[in-house]
Structures are given as structure tokens and as C-alpha cells.
Design a protein around this motif. Structure first.
Motif, PDB file in Angstrom:
ATOM      1  N   THR A 109       0.868  -1.182   0.000  1.00 55.46           N
ATOM      2  CA  THR A 109       0.000   0.000   0.000  1.00 55.46           C
ATOM      3  C   THR A 109       0.902   1.230   0.000  1.00 55.46           C
ATOM      4  O   THR A 109       2.132   1.096  -0.045  1.00 55.46           O
ATOM      5  N   GLY A 110       0.313   2.401   0.128  1.00 57.75           N
ATOM      6  CA  GLY A 110       1.104   3.627   0.157  1.00 57.75           C
ATOM      7  C   GLY A 110       2.203   3.574   1.217  1.00 57.75           C
ATOM      8  O   GLY A 110       3.320   4.047   0.993  1.00 57.75           O
ATOM      9  N   THR A 111       1.889   3.005   2.352  1.00 56.32           N
ATOM     10  CA  THR A 111       2.861   2.909   3.449  1.00 56.32           C
ATOM     11  C   THR A 111       4.094   2.118   3.011  1.00 56.32           C
ATOM     12  O   THR A 111       5.234   2.504   3.308  1.00 56.32           O
ATOM     13  N   TRP A 163       6.252   4.349   0.974  1.00 57.09           N
ATOM     14  CA  TRP A 163       7.177   5.181   1.768  1.00 57.09           C
ATOM     15  C   TRP A 163       8.437   4.387   2.074  1.00 57.09           C
ATOM     16  O   TRP A 163       9.554   4.897   1.978  1.00 57.09           O
ATOM     17  N   ASN A 166      -0.598  16.155  -0.306  1.00 51.11           N
ATOM     18  CA  ASN A 166      -1.976  16.380   0.122  1.00 51.11           C
ATOM     19  C   ASN A 166      -2.172  15.684   1.462  1.00 51.11           C
ATOM     20  O   ASN A 166      -2.159  14.462   1.518  1.00 51.11           O
ATOM     21  N   THR A 201      -4.139  14.181   3.910  1.00 51.36           N
ATOM     22  CA  THR A 201      -5.495  13.640   3.859  1.00 51.36           C
ATOM     23  C   THR A 201      -6.231  13.819   5.190  1.00 51.36           C
ATOM     24  O   THR A 201      -7.459  13.793   5.236  1.00 51.36           O
ATOM     25  N   ASP A 215       4.967  12.401  -0.935  1.00 58.10           N
ATOM     26  CA  ASP A 215       3.813  11.537  -0.706  1.00 58.10           C
ATOM     27  C   ASP A 215       2.670  12.122  -1.521  1.00 58.10           C
ATOM     28  O   ASP A 215       2.141  13.183  -1.191  1.00 58.10           O
ATOM     29  N   GLN A 274      -5.592   2.574  -4.068  1.00 61.61           N
ATOM     30  CA  GLN A 274      -6.992   2.704  -3.622  1.00 61.61           C
ATOM     31  C   GLN A 274      -7.498   4.138  -3.521  1.00 61.61           C
ATOM     32  O   GLN A 274      -8.521   4.376  -2.914  1.00 61.61           O
ATOM     33  N   LYS A 275      -6.795   5.076  -4.125  1.00 63.43           N
ATOM     34  CA  LYS A 275      -7.289   6.463  -4.066  1.00 63.43           C
ATOM     35  C   LYS A 275      -7.583   6.922  -5.494  1.00 63.43           C
ATOM     36  O   LYS A 275      -8.537   6.469  -6.086  1.00 63.43           O
TER      37      LYS A 275
HETATM   38  C1  LIG Z   1      -3.881   6.958   2.417  1.00 61.65           C
HETATM   39  C2  LIG Z   1      -2.628   7.713   2.610  1.00 61.65           C
HETATM   40  C3  LIG Z   1      -1.437   7.087   2.999  1.00 61.65           C
HETATM   41  C4  LIG Z   1      -1.365   5.659   3.437  1.00 61.65           C
HETATM   42  O1  LIG Z   1      -1.547   4.807   2.435  1.00 61.65           O
HETATM   43  P1  LIG Z   1      -1.930   3.279   2.700  1.00 61.65           P
HETATM   44  O2  LIG Z   1      -2.243   2.846   1.327  1.00 61.65           O
HETATM   45  O3  LIG Z   1      -3.091   3.272   3.637  1.00 61.65           O
HETATM   46  O4  LIG Z   1      -0.743   2.614   3.275  1.00 61.65           O
HETATM   47  C5  LIG Z   1      -0.298   7.843   3.048  1.00 61.65           C
HETATM   48  N1  LIG Z   1      -0.301   9.149   2.778  1.00 61.65           N
HETATM   49  C6  LIG Z   1      -1.418   9.791   2.436  1.00 61.65           C
HETATM   50  C7  LIG Z   1      -1.363  11.248   2.146  1.00 61.65           C
HETATM   51  C8  LIG Z   1      -2.623   9.094   2.344  1.00 61.65           C
HETATM   52  O5  LIG Z   1      -3.739   9.737   1.998  1.00 61.65           O
END
Ligand SMILES: *Cc1c(COP(=O)(O)O)cnc(C)c1O
Length: 395
Positions: free
Chosen positions: A63-65, A68, A141, A143, A170, A195-196
């Protein structure tokens, strides 16, 4: 009969039916050329969506994490210094991850509701005469607060200080929905997830690396195995992953990224702006305020709405779910209980957004807030009427 409403959370976002179908596919041999027909269009489409000619694109089952972590471990070594501002929950979590990896983080504390302070980045970078700072982190951004920041200004801060640090952005809740310019802004690593803006289930970390960030791997000693770009590069060269790729999700990404390019990335950005403006008109008509303090930082993907003192904003979210079957977002961290969030990104239209605003009004009226039913909806309707873009039938 299923009574599924759209969600109005800032991820995961609503999925176009065709994208859902694309994820649902029979097993293929992921070591055959068939997989290359999924992989390479994904990599090329993502590069275009990042507005880059030359970014090295990586897609990990994560995922996004995890994105990172990919950024950090492929470029840095324990004890390296990084510069970051904390202005919300997501920037906070990224800082926490750096610290857990043994990086030294110079944190620019920033009020939640404000954007990243480019001037304070510049000060810190100018003061760092020995170039101990190896990377600059910027959450495009936030969130948690519905705040966007000016990444071009962070690049200018680096340039003004003549500082060679890498720029990590990010873009999890901005890429594929808001203006993002990998090349123009001199971004070294861009991070997002599936997922965004990409309208998929969670499960992919999606990244762009500059040549400079790729070179940093040569000296970076943070441990990395699952997220080692060098293994991934070798895999991609043979139409494969170093391990089993998430084929269905990537088939979904092939389609969703193509849908974004077919709509036109600038049209996607304009649609998100229009939908967000309607939401902001509604919030104003309700007499409520955004967590974002000034219009220049208003996010086009999520609005964090402050509720009156003494009112528990989280009750809006639980009540919307239990009575109306609609998902809104809770406040996180410092603003937990003080804001509720309206997600307005991904597969959405003006018309769907009006249903979310109408629901929020019913919920707030139910809970005793002085909201006139229809007031926010009418304000958004006026805005959407005046700014409509001719609809195209869904493909
Ligand atoms: C959702 C989000 C994350 C985390 O991403 P995951 O896919 O939940 O690991 C990180 N940074 C921002 C700005 C987000 O909106």
C-alpha cells in the motif's frame, strides 16, 4: 437487491464497474509474456499520469505505506538526516517510519490546517552547510486535514539553498486526481497507492524514481529485500516480478490508468476541482469551516469539516453509516472528534456528490446541528449548474 451507496471517504474510493471486472480474471502464468501485456502498459500509463518522461516506475504488492518504505530503504542509510514537516497524521506517520528506520529527522512542526512552509524548508536547507540532509519529505496532500501543499515551492527552496538532497513526495491522495508534475517539480521519489485516485482496491504501492534517486541505491545501506528496486528492475526486464505479482490488481490498474488517460489527466484534475468546489460551497452554506485555513491550501480530494465546539464530529460518521448506509471519514490524530471528512476523489460525478452532501445534511440535522436541509445541496447545485461539463455516456 443490494443497497450499496457510493462511499465518501478519502480512500478506498469507489470503483468503476469495468475496473472491478478487470480485477476479476482467471489465473494466468505470471512468468509468461501474457503478464508483460499487463505490466508494461501499467508502468507506461503511470509514468504519463505522473507527468514524467523518464521516471522509473515501480509497482509493489503493498500500500502507500510500503511505498514510503520503498522510498527510504532504496536511497538512505541508518543515521542519515532527513527534513520533514509535520502538519497532519500522514506526514506524522512518515516521520515515525523514518525514525524507526534509524534516520535522524529534522521536523518542522506546522499547525494542522496549514500547508508545508517552503520558507522554513529553505531556512533549514540553507543552514545545512555540510549537506547532512539527504532527503526532504513533502506530503503533497495531507489527507487528515484536507490540505494541499505547493511542491514546486519546496523544489524552489532546495534550489535556492543549492542543496543536493533528494525530494520525496507523498502523493498518495493527490496523484491521478490533483495536479502533479514529477518532472517539472524535480521530484526524486513520488509515492502513491492503488486505492485512491487509481480507483482500485488497496494492494499496490505505486512509485516513480528519478535517475538521481536510482543512483542513490548504490550507497544506501538500509536493509531491503521485498522492496528492493534492483530486484524489481531485473524482474521487469523479463516481464516478471522477483516474486508472484498481484496480477488481478494490476490488470485493474492497466484499465483504470487507461481510463484516466482517456478522460485526459487535465480533465480528471478539473473534474476533481469542480466536485471539490461544490463541496466547499455546501460547507460554507452550512455555516461550517474547513480545517484547511486558507483557500490556497484547499484540497480537491478531501475536505475536513470542523464541527462546532463541544460537538463530537465522529458521531456524524457513525450515524451516517448506521442510519443511511453512507461512509464519511472520521477525524484523525489531533483533529479526531473535531472534524469529519468528506472524500471526493476517484470515480465520482457532480450528481453522486450531491447525494453525499444531502446525506451529510440529514445526519447533521438528526444530530441537532443547526443545518437547514437543502442549504448545502442548493449551494453545490448552483455551482455545478454553472460549471457543468457535458456528460459522456459511460463506456
Ligand atoms: C492513504 C494515505 C497514505 C497511506 O496509504 P496506505 O495505502 O493506507 O498505506 C499515506 N499518505 C497519504 C497522504 C494518504 O492519503
Amino acid at each position: 437487491m443490494s443497497f450499496q451507496n457510493p462511499v465518501f471517504i478519502p480512500g478506498p474510493t469507489n470503483m468503476p464497474e469495468a475496473v472491478r471486472q478487470a480485477c476479476y480474471m482467471p489465473t494466468i502464468d505470471h512468468r509468461s509474456p501474457v503478464f508483460g501485456n499487463i505490466l508494461h502498459p501499467c508502468l507506461n500509463n503511470v509514468r504519463k499520469i505522473l507527468k514524467s518522461e523518464s521516471a522509473h516506475v515501480f509497482i509493489y504488492p503493498s500500500t502507500g505505506t510500503g511505498g514510503w518504505e520503498t522510498a527510504l530503504t532504496n536511497t538512505l542509510s541508518a543515521g542519515d538526516k532527513v527534513l520533514a514537516a509535520r502538519n497532519g497524521m500522514f506526514s506524522h506517520r512518515w516521520i515515525d517510519m523514518c525514525q524507526r528506520h534509524g534516520l535522524k529527522v529534522q521536523v518542522i512542526e506546522t499547525p494542522w490546517g496549514e500547508g508545508l512552509p517552503a520558507d522554513r524548508y529553505e531556512e533549514a536547507l540553507t543552514a545545512d552547510k555540510n549537506h547532512e540532509i539527504k532527503a526532504v519529505l513533502a506530503t503533497h496532500n495531507e489527507t487528515a486535514t484536507g490540505v494541499k501543499s505547493d511542491i514546486a515551492a519546496i523544489r524552489r527552496a532546495l534550489d535556492a539553498a543549492r542543496h543536493p538532497a533528494l525530494l520525496f513526495v507523498d502523493g498518495v491522495s493527490s496523484i491521478a486526481s490533483m495536479d502533479f508534475r514529477f518532472d517539472d517539480w524535480g521530484v526524486d521519489v513520488a509515492v502513491t497507492g492503488s486505492q485512491k485516485g487509481f480507483m482500485l482496491p488497496a494492494g499496490l504501492a505505486i512509485l516513480g524514481f528519478s535517475d538521481k534517486a536510482m543512483k542513490a541505491a548504490g550507497t544506501a545501506t538500509l536493509p531491503r529485500t521485498f522492496f528492493d528496486n534492483a530486484d524489481m528492475v531485473k524482474g521487469y526486464a523479463g516481464n516478471a516480478f522477483p516474486y508472484t505479482p498481484p496480477v488481478g490488481l494490476m490488470n485493474g490498474l492497466k484499465l483504470s490508468s487507461q481510463m484516466i488517460l482517456d478522460e485526459g489527466i487535465d480533465n480528471v484534475i478539473a473534474r476533481h476541482h469542480r466536485i471539490a468546489e461544490g463541496v466547499r460551497h455546501a460547507v460554507r452554506a452550512w455555516g461550517l469551516e474547513l480545517c484547511a485555513r486558507t483557500p490556497d491550501v484547499y484540497s480537491d480530494t478531501v475536505s475536513a469539516v470542523r464541527t462546532p465546539e463541544g460537538f463530537n464530529a465522529t458521531s456524524i460518521v457513525t450515524h451516517a453509516a448506521s442510519k443511511y448506509g453512507v461512509a464519511l471519514g472520521v477525524g484523525l490524530g489531533e483533529v479526531a472528534g473535531k472534524v469529519f471528512r468528506i472524500g471526493h476523489l476517484g470515480s465520482l460525478t457532480d450528481v453522486l456528490m450531491l447525494s453525499g452532501l444531502a446525506t451529510a445534511e440529514m445526519v447533521m440535522a438528526d444530530l441537532g446541528l443547526k443545518i437547514k436541509l437543502g442549504s448545502g445541496v442548493a449551494a453545490a447545485q448552483e455551482y455545478y449548474r454553472g460549471n457543468a461539463v457535458a456528460a459522456k455516456a459511460a463506456a
